[in-house]
Write a protein that holds these residues in place. Structure first.
Motif, mmCIF file in Angstrom:
data_model
loop_
_atom_site.group_PDB
_atom_site.id
_atom_site.type_symbol
_atom_site.label_atom_id
_atom_site.label_comp_id
_atom_site.label_asym_id
_atom_site.label_seq_id
_atom_site.Cartn_x
_atom_site.Cartn_y
_atom_site.Cartn_z
ATOM 1 N N VAL A 2 0.849 -1.193 0.000
ATOM 2 C CA VAL A 2 0.000 0.000 0.000
ATOM 3 C C VAL A 2 0.883 1.242 0.000
ATOM 4 O O VAL A 2 0.632 2.200 -0.736
ATOM 5 C CB VAL A 2 -0.929 -0.004 1.243
ATOM 6 C CG1 VAL A 2 -1.685 1.306 1.352
ATOM 7 C CG2 VAL A 2 -1.901 -1.168 1.142
ATOM 8 N N GLU A 276 -2.048 16.808 5.013
ATOM 9 C CA GLU A 276 -2.158 15.446 4.457
ATOM 10 C C GLU A 276 -1.638 14.424 5.475
ATOM 11 O O GLU A 276 -2.234 13.348 5.640
ATOM 12 C CB GLU A 276 -1.339 15.390 3.164
ATOM 13 C CG GLU A 276 -1.472 14.090 2.414
ATOM 14 C CD GLU A 276 -0.578 14.054 1.176
ATOM 15 O OE1 GLU A 276 -0.377 15.104 0.539
ATOM 16 O OE2 GLU A 276 -0.072 12.953 0.879
ATOM 17 N N THR A 279 -4.187 13.978 7.996
ATOM 18 C CA THR A 279 -5.303 13.182 7.446
ATOM 19 C C THR A 279 -4.965 11.697 7.448
ATOM 20 O O THR A 279 -5.807 10.864 7.806
ATOM 21 C CB THR A 279 -5.631 13.655 6.008
ATOM 22 O OG1 THR A 279 -5.829 15.058 6.027
ATOM 23 C CG2 THR A 279 -6.861 12.961 5.464
ATOM 24 N N TYR A 280 -3.739 11.391 7.059
ATOM 25 C CA TYR A 280 -3.322 9.982 7.084
ATOM 26 C C TYR A 280 -3.491 9.401 8.491
ATOM 27 O O TYR A 280 -3.994 8.284 8.663
ATOM 28 C CB TYR A 280 -1.846 9.847 6.691
ATOM 29 C CG TYR A 280 -1.548 9.967 5.212
ATOM 30 C CD1 TYR A 280 -2.330 9.327 4.265
ATOM 31 C CD2 TYR A 280 -0.464 10.710 4.764
ATOM 32 C CE1 TYR A 280 -2.046 9.445 2.914
ATOM 33 C CE2 TYR A 280 -0.168 10.821 3.412
ATOM 34 C CZ TYR A 280 -0.963 10.187 2.498
ATOM 35 O OH TYR A 280 -0.686 10.290 1.161
ATOM 36 N N ILE A 281 -3.067 10.186 9.472
ATOM 37 C CA ILE A 281 -3.147 9.690 10.855
ATOM 38 C C ILE A 281 -4.610 9.556 11.274
ATOM 39 O O ILE A 281 -5.008 8.570 11.890
ATOM 40 C CB ILE A 281 -2.347 10.619 11.810
ATOM 41 C CG1 ILE A 281 -0.850 10.548 11.448
ATOM 42 C CG2 ILE A 281 -2.567 10.231 13.268
ATOM 43 C CD1 ILE A 281 0.019 11.567 12.138
ATOM 44 N N ALA A 282 -5.430 10.543 10.894
ATOM 45 C CA ALA A 282 -6.858 10.478 11.225
ATOM 46 C C ALA A 282 -7.522 9.275 10.561
ATOM 47 O O ALA A 282 -8.455 8.688 11.104
ATOM 48 C CB ALA A 282 -7.545 11.766 10.799
ATOM 49 N N LEU A 283 -7.026 8.919 9.404
ATOM 50 C CA LEU A 283 -7.633 7.792 8.684
ATOM 51 C C LEU A 283 -7.154 6.440 9.220
ATOM 52 O O LEU A 283 -7.627 5.400 8.784
ATOM 53 C CB LEU A 283 -7.313 7.885 7.187
ATOM 54 C CG LEU A 283 -8.036 9.009 6.441
ATOM 55 C CD1 LEU A 283 -7.532 9.120 5.018
ATOM 56 C CD2 LEU A 283 -9.539 8.783 6.441
ATOM 57 N N GLY A 284 -6.204 6.475 10.132
ATOM 58 C CA GLY A 284 -5.826 5.216 10.783
ATOM 59 C C GLY A 284 -4.407 4.757 10.564
ATOM 60 O O GLY A 284 -4.060 3.640 10.948
ATOM 61 N N LEU A 285 -3.580 5.597 9.960
ATOM 62 C CA LEU A 285 -2.172 5.217 9.836
ATOM 63 C C LEU A 285 -1.440 5.629 11.106
ATOM 64 O O LEU A 285 -1.760 6.661 11.701
ATOM 65 C CB LEU A 285 -1.522 5.918 8.642
ATOM 66 C CG LEU A 285 -1.530 5.164 7.317
ATOM 67 C CD1 LEU A 285 -2.917 5.193 6.716
ATOM 68 C CD2 LEU A 285 -0.547 5.768 6.338
ATOM 69 N N THR A 286 -0.473 4.832 11.493
ATOM 70 C CA THR A 286 0.360 5.252 12.625
ATOM 71 C C THR A 286 1.391 6.242 12.075
ATOM 72 O O THR A 286 1.628 6.308 10.866
ATOM 73 C CB THR A 286 1.107 4.060 13.251
ATOM 74 O OG1 THR A 286 1.966 3.502 12.264
ATOM 75 C CG2 THR A 286 0.156 2.996 13.746
ATOM 76 N N ARG A 287 2.017 6.976 12.998
ATOM 77 C CA ARG A 287 3.016 7.943 12.545
ATOM 78 C C ARG A 287 4.173 7.222 11.841
ATOM 79 O O ARG A 287 4.718 7.705 10.868
ATOM 80 C CB ARG A 287 3.509 8.791 13.719
ATOM 81 C CG ARG A 287 2.568 9.981 13.937
ATOM 82 C CD ARG A 287 2.954 10.784 15.120
ATOM 83 N NE ARG A 287 2.397 10.224 16.344
ATOM 84 C CZ ARG A 287 2.302 10.900 17.470
ATOM 85 N NH1 ARG A 287 2.727 12.141 17.547
ATOM 86 N NH2 ARG A 287 1.769 10.341 18.539
ATOM 87 N N GLN A 289 3.946 4.575 10.061
ATOM 88 C CA GLN A 289 3.526 4.231 8.693
ATOM 89 C C GLN A 289 3.620 5.456 7.777
ATOM 90 O O GLN A 289 3.998 5.333 6.610
ATOM 91 C CB GLN A 289 2.094 3.685 8.693
ATOM 92 C CG GLN A 289 2.009 2.259 9.203
ATOM 93 C CD GLN A 289 0.566 1.786 9.368
ATOM 94 O OE1 GLN A 289 -0.264 2.494 9.933
ATOM 95 N NE2 GLN A 289 0.281 0.601 8.885
ATOM 96 N N PRO A 376 -0.654 15.053 15.691
ATOM 97 C CA PRO A 376 -1.630 14.906 14.603
ATOM 98 C C PRO A 376 -2.627 16.054 14.547
ATOM 99 O O PRO A 376 -3.072 16.450 13.471
ATOM 100 C CB PRO A 376 -2.336 13.589 14.915
ATOM 101 C CG PRO A 376 -1.801 13.078 16.192
ATOM 102 C CD PRO A 376 -0.667 13.939 16.620
ATOM 103 N N ALA B 96 -4.463 4.111 16.294
ATOM 104 C CA ALA B 96 -4.579 4.132 14.837
ATOM 105 C C ALA B 96 -5.577 3.071 14.373
ATOM 106 O O ALA B 96 -6.403 3.320 13.486
ATOM 107 C CB ALA B 96 -3.215 3.880 14.208
ATOM 108 N N ARG B 99 -9.103 4.302 15.048
ATOM 109 C CA ARG B 99 -9.518 5.299 14.054
ATOM 110 C C ARG B 99 -9.804 4.624 12.720
ATOM 111 O O ARG B 99 -10.756 4.961 12.032
ATOM 112 C CB ARG B 99 -8.405 6.346 13.864
ATOM 113 C CG ARG B 99 -8.255 7.307 15.013
ATOM 114 C CD ARG B 99 -7.377 8.488 14.631
ATOM 115 N NE ARG B 99 -6.007 8.111 14.340
ATOM 116 C CZ ARG B 99 -5.039 8.006 15.245
ATOM 117 N NH1 ARG B 99 -5.302 8.282 16.516
ATOM 118 N NH2 ARG B 99 -3.823 7.660 14.901
ATOM 119 N N ASN B 100 -8.966 3.680 12.379
ATOM 120 C CA ASN B 100 -9.125 3.031 11.086
ATOM 121 C C ASN B 100 -10.409 2.213 10.982
ATOM 122 O O ASN B 100 -11.050 2.167 9.935
ATOM 123 C CB ASN B 100 -7.909 2.144 10.799
ATOM 124 C CG ASN B 100 -7.955 1.520 9.419
ATOM 125 O OD1 ASN B 100 -7.767 0.340 9.240
ATOM 126 N ND2 ASN B 100 -8.239 2.345 8.424
#
Lengths: 383, 249
Positions: A2, A276, A279-287, A289, A376, B96, B99-100
């Motif tokens: 990904v 951005e 947003t990545y972190i809000a969408l569920g990525l760890t820092r 990642q 974040p 994370a 949230r995901n």
């Protein structure tokens, strides 16, 4: 996977900036491969030429012979025993008798190394068959460098003076039978080749030689010290390695410029794309990642650079390989062909790709590390 | 009854009703040599399927509260429990994950990823989950259908209007079927018509899917749709009331 996909899309989305970085990096990549290819090509050609023209697969030296010590040359000769003679007769060894001598081209005195070599030998590329002759005239062959330095041409006569084994000076006229074109400076500069038998008579030696050039190693050749091709090529290897090192500096500067562009882009990217990142972190990525995505993004520059470099580099390299690089007939005093054909090994290409990939990933990671310490909530605000 | 949902290494408790509990929650930010207190002693709870809003002027602490509920920030004091887990005790990875899988975000400025198409933006959240491409496509198309943007799946955000962008953001937040959607000033950049459109969309999703929506807003239009209004002022809850719905038509 990904992360690679995201990195690839982000890079394409960044448009011109990406292509500028990729172009600079690909140029560095192509130049690194080309330069190393040139060095490798020179190395291969020079090694082959030196073996073909001078050293064969190795040499058996008189134990006292040292090519760097002129004082050893006159005394370093010994009779050829039965075993060595059999190998010579079988075409596996070529005897050479070496003595210092002097020639007087156009009245000028010039010290030379007189090399007695059998005209019938075929182990070395030297055109020794030109030494054959049924008249009383002593024939010699010289290389183009020697011809240039002495202003001698085919058919010219020149006075040769030497000391025989008793220390008595003697002299005679010799005729230049052929001027050969050879890329190996050491087989040419200051060398005068004469018939081995003629030289024996001149020097009052009886079937003696200074060294035996070998087509392959002969087991148990007593009284001779075997010098392998690697040993004899060490000077050339050292020279090429020093060129390689100086080339590395140029390559490093080139690579640094390209990496600086990536580093700068990464810093700018992280500064401009904070929202951005948030947003990545809000969408569920760890820092971690997100750091990974940005690092891979930088690393993917090198993959794109390799692809772009391959797109214009491969046709360029193929073309150069068909015509070679002309170094002219300029005598640089080193073994180098008039035309050098670069040699690109898979190790060279893979190694260069890895170097560019690893370094660009490292310079991408350094600024991307900042993301790991980013809040974040601040990132989402673009702070 | 308590259902247990296992996501990677963490277990979120799906409470029957109270899915968010905030107890004596205080949040301070360092400012110079001192601190700025953004939230003071907040005590709130949110049930499943709520359509609630944090209302108040700028600087009242709405966004800070949403960030804590969304596990993007942690309280300085007190406890924030979301889906049965204390936010302060979650590791970065656990937060994370939460949230995901369970929390959707909608931002004032949409925060769409500019280099991706509408489809890819919506798909993004699912890429982090172990979902097959076929299932992802099905889920994304359904989410786009909810917001009426199936015809725009190949468009880039730059080709969309503000209202459309926000609808993409709603689709992105809903595609993973979260338990909670946190919408921070979702209509602030939209005109009246688009505001009503997206609010109706969210209202419909709330009713049909039972997702808890929590807004942060000072927009009167949003307030018309809220079933519960929590008023904040200077970081404190000054009112918490259930609201009679006024028709948005």
């Amino acid at each position: 996977m990904v992360a690679f996909k995201l990195a690839y899309r982000n890079l394409l989305g960044a448009g011109l900036r990406t292509w500028l970085n990729v172009s600079v990096l690909s140029l560095a990549f192509v130049l690194i491969v080309f330069y190393n290819g040139m060095i490798d090509g020179w190395n291969r050609q020079s090694r082959n030429d030196t073996q073909d023209w001078e050293i064969g697969q190795g040499q058996y030296w008189h134990p006292d012979y040292d090519k760097y010590d002129v004082y050893t040359i006159n005394e370093a000769h010994q009779p050829i025993d039965e075993q060595a003679q059999q190998e010579i007769d079988g075409g596996h060894l070529v005897p050479q008798l070496l003595q210092q001598a002097t020639i007087y081209p156009q009245g000028r005195m010039q010290s030379i190394l007189l090399r007695g070599i059998p005209p019938e030998q075929t182990l070395l590329k030297l055109p020794t068959d030109a030494l054959n002759g049924d008249d009383d005239e002593a024939k010699v062959i010289i290389g183009k460098r020697m011809a240039k330095a002495t202003k001698l041409q085919v058919g010219d006569q020149v006075l040769l003076r030497w000391r025989d084994r008793h220390g008595t000076f003697d002299a005679r006229q010799v005729v230049v039978a052929q001027v050969f074109n050879c890329d190996v400076a050491e087989a040419d500069q200051g060398q005068l080749y004469i018939d081995y038998q003629v030289m024996q008579q001149m020097m009052d030696f009886d079937n003696e030689a200074t060294l035996l050039v070998s087509g392959s190693e002969v087991a148990g050749l007593a009284g001779w010290s075997f010098k392998s091709a690697d040993f004899l090529l060490k000077d050339l290897d050292d020279l090429i390695n020093s060129e390689r090192i100086s080339g590395r500096i140029i390559q490093l500067v080139l690579l640094m410029i390209a990496l600086l562009a990536i580093f700068d882009t990464q810093i700018l990217s992280i500064f401009r794309r904070k929202k951005e990142i948030g947003t990545y972190i809000a969408l569920g990525l760890t820092r971690k990642q997100v750091v990974g995505i940005f690092t891979i993004e930088g690393g993917v520059h090198s993959i794109l650079a390799a692809l772009l470099g391959a797109a214009y580099g491969i046709p360029l390299f193929v073309w150069i390989n068909t015509i070679g690089i002309n170094f002219g007939s300029a005598d640089m005093g080193i073994t180098i062909a008039e035309r050098v054909y670069p040699y690109y090994s898979w190790q060279l290409v893979l190694g260069s790709v890895l170097i560019v990939l690893v370094t660009s990933t490292i310079v991408s990671f350094i600024p991307a590390r900042k993301i790991a310490y980013m809040s974040p909530t601040d990132a989402l605000k673009g702070k | 009854m308590v259902k247990r949902i296992v996501v990677d290494d963490i277990i979120f408790q799906d409470m029957d009703n109270q899915i968010i509990q905030l107890e004596h929650l205080t949040k301070r930010f360092p400012v110079g040599n001192g601190f700025f207190t953004a939230l003071t002693d907040i005590n709130l709870s949110f049930g499943k399927g709520e359509f609630a809003g944090l209302v108040g002027p700028s600087g009242s602490g709405k966004t800070t509260l949403l960030n804590i509920i969304g596990s993007l920030d942690v309280p300085s004091e007190g406890k924030a429990t979301v889906l049965g887990r204390s936010i302060a005790e979650l590791s970065q990875k656990q937060a994370a994950n939460m949230r995901n899988h369970h929390i959707g975000f909608i931002f004032q400025t949409y925060n769409l990823l500019p280099v991706y198409t509408v489809y890819e933006n919506v798909e993004f959240a699912l890429l982090l989950q172990n979902i097959s491409a076929e299932e992802r496509r099905k889920a994304v198309m359904q989410a786009l259908e909810w917001v009426g943007l199936t015809d725009k799946e190949k468009s880039k955000p730059s080709m969309l209007s503000g209202g459309e962008c926000q609808r993409v953001a709603i689709a992105r937040s809903m595609v993973k079927r979260p338990k909670i959607v946190l919408a921070d000033e979702p209509t602030a950049n939209l005109d009246s018509k688009n505001s009503h459109h997206i609010l109706q969309t969210m209202q419909k999703l709330n009713e049909e899917l039972g997702v808890t929506f929590i807004f942060s807003t000072h927009d009167e239009k949003v307030m018309q749709y809220l079933k519960r209004q929590i008023s904040l002022a200077d970081g404190k809850v000054v009112a918490d009331e259930q609201v009679e719905l006024v028709s948005s038509q």
